[in-house]
Design a protein around this motif. Structure first.
Motif, PDB file in Angstrom:
ATOM      1  N   SER A 182      75.082   1.123 126.718  1.00 29.92           N
ATOM      2  CA  SER A 182      74.082   0.262 127.355  1.00 29.92           C
ATOM      3  C   SER A 182      72.992   1.035 128.087  1.00 29.92           C
ATOM      4  CB  SER A 182      74.774  -0.689 128.336  1.00 29.92           C
ATOM      5  OG  SER A 182      75.286   0.051 129.428  1.00 29.92           O
ATOM      6  N   LYS A 183      73.200   2.344 128.276  1.00 32.60           N
ATOM      7  CA  LYS A 183      72.232   3.081 129.103  1.00 32.60           C
ATOM      8  C   LYS A 183      71.993   4.495 128.577  1.00 32.60           C
ATOM      9  CE  LYS A 183      72.976   0.709 133.421  1.00 32.60           C
ATOM     10  NZ  LYS A 183      74.123  -0.154 133.095  1.00 32.60           N
ATOM     11  N   SER A 184      70.907   5.064 129.007  1.00 31.58           N
ATOM     12  CA  SER A 184      70.580   6.494 128.917  1.00 31.58           C
ATOM     13  C   SER A 184      71.048   7.168 127.615  1.00 31.58           C
ATOM     14  CB  SER A 184      71.151   7.238 130.134  1.00 31.58           C
ATOM     15  OG  SER A 184      71.100   6.475 131.309  1.00 31.58           O
TER      16      SER A 184
ATOM     17  N   SER B  19      79.559  -3.833 130.990  1.00 29.12           N
ATOM     18  CA  SER B  19      79.215  -4.803 132.038  1.00 29.12           C
ATOM     19  C   SER B  19      78.468  -6.043 131.567  1.00 29.12           C
ATOM     20  CB  SER B  19      78.386  -4.113 133.117  1.00 29.12           C
ATOM     21  OG  SER B  19      79.026  -2.953 133.550  1.00 29.12           O
TER      22      SER B  19
ATOM     23  N   LEU C 205      83.654  -3.242 125.317  1.00 31.10           N
ATOM     24  CA  LEU C 205      84.529  -2.067 125.198  1.00 31.10           C
ATOM     25  C   LEU C 205      84.593  -1.318 126.525  1.00 31.10           C
ATOM     26  CD1 LEU C 205      84.178   0.316 122.064  1.00 31.10           C
ATOM     27  CD2 LEU C 205      85.893   0.459 123.841  1.00 31.10           C
TER      28      LEU C 205
ATOM     29  N   GLY D 109      81.070   7.362 130.558  1.00 29.55           N
ATOM     30  CA  GLY D 109      81.534   8.275 131.592  1.00 29.55           C
ATOM     31  C   GLY D 109      80.935   7.927 132.942  1.00 29.55           C
ATOM     32  N   ILE D 110      81.623   8.342 133.993  1.00 27.70           N
ATOM     33  CA  ILE D 110      81.116   8.129 135.352  1.00 27.70           C
ATOM     34  C   ILE D 110      81.221   9.433 136.135  1.00 27.70           C
ATOM     35  CG2 ILE D 110      81.597   5.649 135.487  1.00 27.70           C
ATOM     36  CD1 ILE D 110      84.182   6.354 137.045  1.00 27.70           C
TER      37      ILE D 110
ATOM     38  N   ILE E  86      81.530  13.299 124.503  1.00 27.55           N
ATOM     39  CA  ILE E  86      80.476  13.822 125.381  1.00 27.55           C
ATOM     40  C   ILE E  86      81.155  14.405 126.616  1.00 27.55           C
ATOM     41  CG2 ILE E  86      78.333  13.355 126.605  1.00 27.55           C
ATOM     42  CD1 ILE E  86      78.164  12.973 123.513  1.00 27.55           C
ATOM     43  N   ALA E  87      81.143  15.721 126.670  1.00 26.10           N
ATOM     44  CA  ALA E  87      81.716  16.435 127.817  1.00 26.10           C
ATOM     45  C   ALA E  87      80.594  16.689 128.809  1.00 26.10           C
ATOM     46  CB  ALA E  87      82.370  17.720 127.339  1.00 26.10           C
TER      47      ALA E  87
ATOM     48  N   TYR F 117      84.836  15.112 138.489  1.00 25.18           N
ATOM     49  CA  TYR F 117      84.003  15.023 137.283  1.00 25.18           C
ATOM     50  C   TYR F 117      84.158  16.290 136.443  1.00 25.18           C
ATOM     51  CZ  TYR F 117      79.832  14.444 134.378  1.00 25.18           C
ATOM     52  OH  TYR F 117      78.979  14.327 133.309  1.00 25.18           O
TER      53      TYR F 117
ATOM     54  N   LYS G 295      85.829  16.559 132.699  1.00 25.52           N
ATOM     55  CA  LYS G 295      85.101  17.034 131.526  1.00 25.52           C
ATOM     56  C   LYS G 295      85.759  18.283 130.936  1.00 25.52           C
ATOM     57  CE  LYS G 295      81.994  13.795 131.338  1.00 25.52           C
ATOM     58  NZ  LYS G 295      81.880  12.884 130.195  1.00 25.52           N
TER      59      LYS G 295
ATOM     60  N   GLY H 229      71.141   7.900 134.146  1.00 20.28           N
ATOM     61  CA  GLY H 229      71.742   7.406 135.384  1.00 20.28           C
ATOM     62  C   GLY H 229      72.266   8.547 136.239  1.00 20.28           C
ATOM     63  N   MET H 230      72.970   9.476 135.592  1.00 22.67           N
ATOM     64  CA  MET H 230      73.636  10.525 136.360  1.00 22.67           C
ATOM     65  C   MET H 230      72.651  11.457 137.049  1.00 22.67           C
ATOM     66  SD  MET H 230      77.123  11.427 134.438  1.00 22.67           S
ATOM     67  CE  MET H 230      78.186  10.037 134.051  1.00 22.67           C
TER      68      MET H 230
HETATM   69  N1  NAP Z   1      72.970  12.551 132.358  1.00 24.46           N
HETATM   70  C1  NAP Z   1      73.291  13.834 132.261  1.00 24.46           C
HETATM   71  O1  NAP Z   1      72.491  14.732 132.593  1.00 24.46           O
HETATM   72  C2  NAP Z   1      74.628  14.216 131.717  1.00 24.46           C
HETATM   73  C3  NAP Z   1      74.996  15.574 131.722  1.00 24.46           C
HETATM   74  C4  NAP Z   1      76.220  15.943 131.204  1.00 24.46           C
HETATM   75  C5  NAP Z   1      77.067  14.989 130.673  1.00 24.46           C
HETATM   76  N2  NAP Z   1      76.706  13.685 130.696  1.00 24.46           N
HETATM   77  C6  NAP Z   1      77.644  12.715 130.120  1.00 24.46           C
HETATM   78  O2  NAP Z   1      76.952  11.866 129.222  1.00 24.46           O
HETATM   79  C7  NAP Z   1      77.524  10.564 129.251  1.00 24.46           C
HETATM   80  C8  NAP Z   1      76.443   9.545 129.555  1.00 24.46           C
HETATM   81  O3  NAP Z   1      75.824   9.870 130.785  1.00 24.46           O
HETATM   82  P1  NAP Z   1      74.538   9.079 131.315  1.00 24.46           P
HETATM   83  O4  NAP Z   1      73.825   9.932 132.257  1.00 24.46           O
HETATM   84  O5  NAP Z   1      73.838   8.497 130.146  1.00 24.46           O
HETATM   85  O6  NAP Z   1      75.284   7.950 132.160  1.00 24.46           O
HETATM   86  P2  NAP Z   1      74.754   6.567 132.771  1.00 24.46           P
HETATM   87  O7  NAP Z   1      73.288   6.415 132.603  1.00 24.46           O
HETATM   88  O8  NAP Z   1      75.326   6.490 134.136  1.00 24.46           O
HETATM   89  O9  NAP Z   1      75.467   5.502 131.822  1.00 24.46           O
HETATM   90  C9  NAP Z   1      76.859   5.488 131.741  1.00 24.46           C
HETATM   91  C10 NAP Z   1      77.271   4.539 130.656  1.00 24.46           C
HETATM   92  O10 NAP Z   1      78.703   4.554 130.608  1.00 24.46           O
HETATM   93  C11 NAP Z   1      79.146   3.213 130.679  1.00 24.46           C
HETATM   94  N3  NAP Z   1      80.474   3.128 131.289  1.00 24.46           N
HETATM   95  C12 NAP Z   1      80.875   3.535 132.516  1.00 24.46           C
HETATM   96  N4  NAP Z   1      82.169   3.246 132.692  1.00 24.46           N
HETATM   97  C13 NAP Z   1      82.595   2.655 131.551  1.00 24.46           C
HETATM   98  C14 NAP Z   1      83.823   2.120 131.108  1.00 24.46           C
HETATM   99  N5  NAP Z   1      84.911   2.103 131.894  1.00 24.46           N
HETATM  100  N6  NAP Z   1      83.889   1.598 129.869  1.00 24.46           N
HETATM  101  C15 NAP Z   1      82.815   1.585 129.063  1.00 24.46           C
HETATM  102  N7  NAP Z   1      81.615   2.043 129.415  1.00 24.46           N
HETATM  103  C16 NAP Z   1      81.509   2.580 130.656  1.00 24.46           C
HETATM  104  C17 NAP Z   1      78.107   2.455 131.457  1.00 24.46           C
HETATM  105  O11 NAP Z   1      78.211   1.084 131.122  1.00 24.46           O
HETATM  106  P3  NAP Z   1      77.798  -0.117 132.123  1.00 24.46           P
HETATM  107  O12 NAP Z   1      76.459   0.257 132.658  1.00 24.46           O
HETATM  108  O13 NAP Z   1      77.787  -1.299 131.243  1.00 24.46           O
HETATM  109  O14 NAP Z   1      78.825  -0.191 133.158  1.00 24.46           O
HETATM  110  C18 NAP Z   1      76.822   3.115 130.937  1.00 24.46           C
HETATM  111  O15 NAP Z   1      76.434   2.532 129.713  1.00 24.46           O
HETATM  112  C19 NAP Z   1      78.639  10.607 130.287  1.00 24.46           C
HETATM  113  O16 NAP Z   1      79.871  10.852 129.670  1.00 24.46           O
HETATM  114  C20 NAP Z   1      78.245  11.781 131.158  1.00 24.46           C
HETATM  115  O17 NAP Z   1      79.339  12.337 131.806  1.00 24.46           O
HETATM  116  C21 NAP Z   1      75.524  13.273 131.212  1.00 24.46           C
END
Ligand code: NAP
Length: 250
Positions: free
Chosen positions: A14-16, A38, A64, A94-95, A143-144, A158, A162, A195-196
């Protein structure tokens, strides 16, 4: 590679980054299923957007929540009923939570992170493993994160989660290899408009940026391109690996 008959499931779509990975696979022509937790309204809108921008009508969604095993089981059953198979699973949901591991901070947050990032990934792989192993083809991309390789202070749960995903990837890479199912991971550094990263305070972010060799954040599209490479036949002899996408930070 012809993606048109490939069924791709993306969690946290749903995001990013998850949204970008979904749009990228739709652009390649795959049948893409966006997993959401959500908001059904939000995911319906995203699916519509992706259909319009890519011209691919084979884009659907499924509830899911990766931490809820019943929901995960039902979601994959629905996907298998609809498409008959899953070719690619992208475990993106991921969160994160920033905080020191000291008594004044409750451990519930640490548990939630481990439950979502590690158990959520395991739950989805568990639900899809049998059909994938039986069809003797498939690719799983987890995705780590760079933090799972280098460790980041005040992001201990976190980073540990990972690192767990990376260990899981290595083990399952070996375990599923005899069945022609490959398991790899992508470890992004800092990715813009996500988001992160948006939750990191500006002063902290400018410090992080100085450490990036390429002096810029990555894009979600660059992560998506790496995911599709690992999922593709071009990476046919690669399994158990974690590909770092961090602009030279590490
Ligand atoms: N952003 C970065 O720079 C970065 C760097 C390294 C790794 N990552 C990894 O990349 C992935 C995506 O990160 P992002 O920054 O795109 O995150 P984000 O914008 O915070 O989005 C997180 C997504 O995960 C979903 N989610 C959270 N808990 C969930 C659950 N229990 N079941 C199903 N979906 C769930 C959220 O869904 P809802 O909104 O519907 O709750 C949202 O779609 C994550 O695994 C993160 O650890 C990100």
């Amino acid at each position: 590679m012809d993606w048109t008959e490939k069924v791709v499931v993306v969690t946290g779509a749903s995001k990013s980054i998850g949204k970008s990975i979904s749009a990228h696979f739709a652009d390649l022509g795959s049948k893409v299923v966006l997993g959401y937790r959500s908001s059904r309204d939000e995911i319906e809108q995203i699916v519509q957007e992706i259909k319009e921008t890519t011209g691919n009508s084979h884009v659907t969604f499924e509830k899911l929540d990766v931490t809820d095993r019943e929901i995960v089981k039902d979601a994959f059953q629905n996907i298998l009923d609809r498409h008959g198979k899953v070719d690619v699973l992208v475990n993106n949901a991921g969160i994160s939570y920033g905080g020191a591991l000291i008594p004044s901070n409750p451990l519930e947050k640490w548990e939630e992170i481990v439950d979502t990032n590690i158990m959520g990934t395991i739950n989805c792989i568990h639900a899809v493993s049998l059909p994938m192993l039986m069809q003797q083809s498939g690719s799983i991309v987890n995705i780590a994160s760079l933090s799972g390789l280098i460790g980041v202070e005040r992001l201990s749960a976190y980073s540990a989660s990972k690192a767990g995903v990376i260990g899981l990837t290595r083990s399952l890479g070996k375990e599923y290899a005899p069945f022609n199912v490959r398991v790899n991971a992508v470890a992004p550094g800092y990715i813009e408009d996500t988001g992160m990263v948006d939750r990191i305070p500006e002063n902290q972010m400018s410090e992080f940026k100085k450490k990036i060799a390429m002096k810029r954040l990555g894009s979600a599209k660059e992560v998506a391109e790496t995911v599709s490479f690992l999922a593709s036949e071009k990476a046919g002899y690669i399994t158990g690996q974690t590909l770092v996408v961090d602009g030279g930070l590490m």
